[in-house]
Enzyme design. Structure first.
Site, PDB file in Angstrom:
ATOM      1  N   GLN A   1       0.839  -1.209   0.000  1.00  0.00           N
ATOM      2  CA  GLN A   1       0.000   0.000   0.000  1.00  0.00           C
ATOM      3  C   GLN A   1       0.872   1.256   0.000  1.00  0.00           C
ATOM      4  O   GLN A   1       0.976   1.956   1.013  1.00  0.00           O
ATOM      5  CB  GLN A   1      -0.917   0.002   1.232  1.00  0.00           C
ATOM      6  CG  GLN A   1      -1.993  -1.077   1.180  1.00  0.00           C
ATOM      7  CD  GLN A   1      -2.703  -1.284   2.513  1.00  0.00           C
ATOM      8  OE1 GLN A   1      -2.078  -1.224   3.576  1.00  0.00           O
ATOM      9  NE2 GLN A   1      -3.992  -1.557   2.465  1.00  0.00           N
TER      10      GLN A   1
ATOM     11  N   ARG B   1     -16.769   7.763   4.166  1.00  0.00           N
ATOM     12  CA  ARG B   1     -16.029   7.445   5.385  1.00  0.00           C
ATOM     13  C   ARG B   1     -14.573   7.534   4.937  1.00  0.00           C
ATOM     14  O   ARG B   1     -14.113   6.715   4.141  1.00  0.00           O
ATOM     15  CB  ARG B   1     -16.388   6.047   5.874  1.00  0.00           C
ATOM     16  CG  ARG B   1     -15.616   5.577   7.125  1.00  0.00           C
ATOM     17  CD  ARG B   1     -14.449   4.722   6.737  1.00  0.00           C
ATOM     18  NE  ARG B   1     -13.778   4.110   7.888  1.00  0.00           N
ATOM     19  CZ  ARG B   1     -12.564   3.584   7.828  1.00  0.00           C
ATOM     20  NH1 ARG B   1     -11.905   3.589   6.690  1.00  0.00           N
ATOM     21  NH2 ARG B   1     -12.015   3.059   8.866  1.00  0.00           N
TER      22      ARG B   1
ATOM     23  N   ASP C   1     -10.835   7.195   5.042  1.00  0.00           N
ATOM     24  CA  ASP C   1      -9.890   6.298   5.693  1.00  0.00           C
ATOM     25  C   ASP C   1      -8.628   7.044   6.136  1.00  0.00           C
ATOM     26  O   ASP C   1      -8.093   7.859   5.384  1.00  0.00           O
ATOM     27  CB  ASP C   1      -9.523   5.221   4.654  1.00  0.00           C
ATOM     28  CG  ASP C   1      -8.751   4.070   5.246  1.00  0.00           C
ATOM     29  OD1 ASP C   1      -9.224   3.485   6.230  1.00  0.00           O
ATOM     30  OD2 ASP C   1      -7.681   3.736   4.713  1.00  0.00           O
TER      31      ASP C   1
ATOM     32  N   GLU D   1     -12.161   8.828   9.736  1.00  0.00           N
ATOM     33  CA  GLU D   1     -11.502   7.879  10.636  1.00  0.00           C
ATOM     34  C   GLU D   1     -10.238   8.572  11.122  1.00  0.00           C
ATOM     35  O   GLU D   1      -9.267   8.689  10.390  1.00  0.00           O
ATOM     36  CB  GLU D   1     -11.140   6.585   9.904  1.00  0.00           C
ATOM     37  CG  GLU D   1     -10.545   5.561  10.861  1.00  0.00           C
ATOM     38  CD  GLU D   1      -9.509   4.631  10.234  1.00  0.00           C
ATOM     39  OE1 GLU D   1      -9.254   3.572  10.819  1.00  0.00           O
ATOM     40  OE2 GLU D   1      -8.931   4.950   9.181  1.00  0.00           O
TER      41      GLU D   1
HETATM   42  C1  GLC Z   1      -7.989   1.887   8.031  1.00  0.00           C
HETATM   43  C2  GLC Z   1      -8.966   0.774   7.854  1.00  0.00           C
HETATM   44  C3  GLC Z   1      -8.233  -0.542   7.900  1.00  0.00           C
HETATM   45  C4  GLC Z   1      -7.205  -0.562   6.801  1.00  0.00           C
HETATM   46  C5  GLC Z   1      -6.296   0.654   6.888  1.00  0.00           C
HETATM   47  C6  GLC Z   1      -5.468   0.799   5.669  1.00  0.00           C
HETATM   48  O1  GLC Z   1      -7.416   1.882   9.290  1.00  0.00           O
HETATM   49  O2  GLC Z   1      -9.979   0.849   8.826  1.00  0.00           O
HETATM   50  O3  GLC Z   1      -9.112  -1.617   7.782  1.00  0.00           O
HETATM   51  O4  GLC Z   1      -6.426  -1.717   6.898  1.00  0.00           O
HETATM   52  O5  GLC Z   1      -7.028   1.846   7.038  1.00  0.00           O
HETATM   53  O6  GLC Z   1      -6.239   1.279   4.601  1.00  0.00           O
END
Ligand code: GLC
Ligand code: CA
Length: 554
Positions: free
Chosen positions: A169, A199, A201, A243
């Site tokens: 990632q 939402r 991230d 988040e």
């Molecule tokens: C956030 C998501 C989690 C994911 C991470 C990377 O914390 O809630 O599930 O692995 O982001 O995108």
């Protein structure tokens, strides 16, 4: 005006299309399946469905590794199916919000492939590179124990790239104006297809400064304002739910002191202290967390949740508090994750004890903010600890006692359906609970209905009442002429409590129980005396039985 802010009193429900309902037997849930279950969601009282990532992805982090932001992963359906779905949701008065994962892409995203192929690639600058291994490469990992670096050498690029999360990632260089423009384009695309917001991230990481020379990342809060403005211009009632697991003293930086940044944030501070309250039968730290997160602009809102798709992160508790929660809810190493949390679902954490589950949900629905449910929790689904990391709590929805829990007609579900034991689909499923008047599902439907009749929780001012016994947690909401009072007994033993409602005049002398017939009349000193059973809860309207007549509308 407050009435127009739909998200202040909506019930959110989070689900993964891939584990909800499979209609073509390939073992993966799809949009067709989700559409067939919209009446179910509508029936429970869900106002907004939050879809976890469903865009094209190699699925190495449950879709949080996106390879194409402008498409539906073919295993879930097509863009056409997506639009049919949002239309079907809207026609039932429901909204849709979707995950927006723009801190990073998948390493299979064409942008990254191009970026790594040459220093001259137009996408090179979309990611974060370093010719040498940065000194802090072994710091700041989000998944300790599974991830051991934040900088990985790429053979093709012949440079290191930065990744806050897993090595597949790569972080986007979000300071790059071209990347910022692309993020807005992605939002605009999905808004046009019918979603009511996102939402978002990993927000603190999205807006943090990134780079080999960055020793202390600094959040670029102006970026949040840019996202917000864009959204409001395109579609005025759309929102971002952030988040952001941050300390309370930065909350206002995220909301914006003029209410010009994020409309919503998950209240992680309250979440962790809520679990502590349940584990230790002590509501005082929860009360403190509520006070610490109290201030927010009038248009902003907290999202209140119990469990989500990640581990229950306990990182904000003191060592002692965390130990207590581990001891009560996740004593074995295999139940814990990333040195900071518990990966189980709620029902097994509470030993499937109905009284404690009701208590937990009663708290969730009556704490200041908007409740966010997780699929399967309404029927008290369990977990499968034999699955790695967070997958244990991401198993397919259990619809019936047919093979594979009615999730798929195929034999290879994307993740195994929980079978056998107290949480197996044979015992825990929607079809069964729908028929049982006393089931958890029916309790949930009813408590949601009652929550909607007390919109003061979403918009009112709250006061945590001073109770002598720390295991009694009482909170009152006041909004214009209305007051509501909620009392929870966090302990397993019955308690007799004596208290004043704290509302001026005659009003406070009558408490109308909205769930049961146990109304309370104060004595001539204005004191109420209530006996509340172990793990019991009471929802009261303050005022006479005719409170509905004089209720000022919100
Ligand atoms: C956030 C998501 C989690 C994911 C991470 C990377 O914390 O809630 O599930 O692995 O982001 O995108
Ligand atoms: Ca399918």
């Amino acid at each position: 005006m407050i009435n127009d802010l739909w998200y202040k009193n909506a019930v959110f429900y989070c689900l993964n299309v891939g584990t909800f309902l499979d209609t073509n037997g390939d073992g993966t849930g799809d949009f067709q399946g989700l559409m067939r279950r919209l009446d179910y969601l509508h029936g429970i009282g869900v106002d907004a469905v939050w879809l976890m990532p469903f865009q094209t992805s190699p699925q190495r982090d449950d879709g949080y590794d996106v390879a194409d932001y402008y498409n539906v992963d073919p295993r879930y359906g097509t863009l056409g199916d997506f639009v049919e779905f949002t239309h079907a949701a809207h026609s039932r008065g429901m909204r849709v919000i979707i995950d927006l994962v723009v801190n990073h892409t998948s390493d299979q995203h064409p942008w990254f492939k191009d970026a790594r192929s040459s220093p001259d690639s137009p996408y090179r600058d979309w990611y974060v590179w370093s010719k040498t291994k940065p000194a802090n490469a072994d710091q700041g990992m989000v998944f300790p124990g599974v991830q051991d670096t934040t900088w990985t050498y790429d053979e093709q690029a012949k440079e290191y790239y930065f990744h806050r999360f897993y090595d597949f990632q790569p972080d986007l260089n979000t300071a790059n104006p071209k990347v910022q423009a692309e993020i807005l384009k992605i939002m605009g695309f999905w808004i046009q297809l019918g979603v009511s917001g996102f939402r978002m991230d990993a927000v603190p990481f999205v807006i943090a400064t990134k780079g080999a020379d960055v020793t202390k990342p600094v959040e670029q809060f102006d970026m949040l304002r840019m996202f917000r403005e864009f959204l409001q211009w395109r579609k005025g009632d759309s929102i971002i739910l952030a988040e952001a697991n941050v300390l309370p003293d930065t909350d206002m930086d995220y909301f914006g002191s003029d209410g010009d940044r994020m409309q919503m944030m998950f209240n992680f501070q309250v979440n962790q202290h809520l679990f502590y309250a349940l584990a230790a039968s002590d509501g005082r730290p929860l009360a403190k967390a509520l006070r610490q997160t109290k201030s927010r602009p009038e248009t902003a809102q907290w999202a209140i949740f119990l469990r989500n798709h990640d581990e229950l992160d306990l990182g904000r508790l003191t060592d002692e508090q965390r130990e207590k929660v581990f001891e009560e809810f996740g004593p074995e190493k295999g139940m814990q994750l990333y040195d900071r949390g518990i990966r189980r679902r709620l029902a097994p954490m509470l030993d499937g004890d109905r009284r404690r589950m009701e208590l937990a949900y009663s708290l969730m629905f009556t704490l200041p903010g908007t409740p966010v449910l997780r699929y399967g929790d309404e029927i008290a689904m369990g977990d499968d600890l034999s699955l790695p990391e967070r997958n244990c709590a991401r198993t397919p929805m259990q619809w019936s006692n047919e093979p594979q829990g009615g999730f798929t007609l195929g034999s290879k579900p994307v993740l195994p359906v929980i079978s056998g034991g107290p949480y197996g689909y044979e015992t825990i499923n929607v079809a069964h609970q729908r028929r049982e008047p006393e089931s958890f599902l029916n309790w949930m439907e009813r408590i949601i209905r009652m929550r909607k009749e007390v919109p003061e929780i979403g918009v009112g001012d709250f006061t945590v009442l001073n109770m002598r016994d720390p295991s009694i947690f009482a909170i009152r909401y006041d909004w214009r002429n209305n007051s509501a009072l909620f009392i929870h007994n966090l302990s397993g033993s019955p308690k007799e409590i004596v208290f004043e409602a704290g509302v001026e005049g005659e009003e406070g002398n009558v408490l109308v129980d909205v769930l049961d017939s146990g109304h309370s009349k104060a004595d001539d000193k204005g004191k109420h005396r209530v006996v509340i059973e172990g793990y019991g809860y009471r929802w009261y309207r303050v005022g006479g039985l005719n409170y509905l007549l004089k209720r000022t509308d919100i």
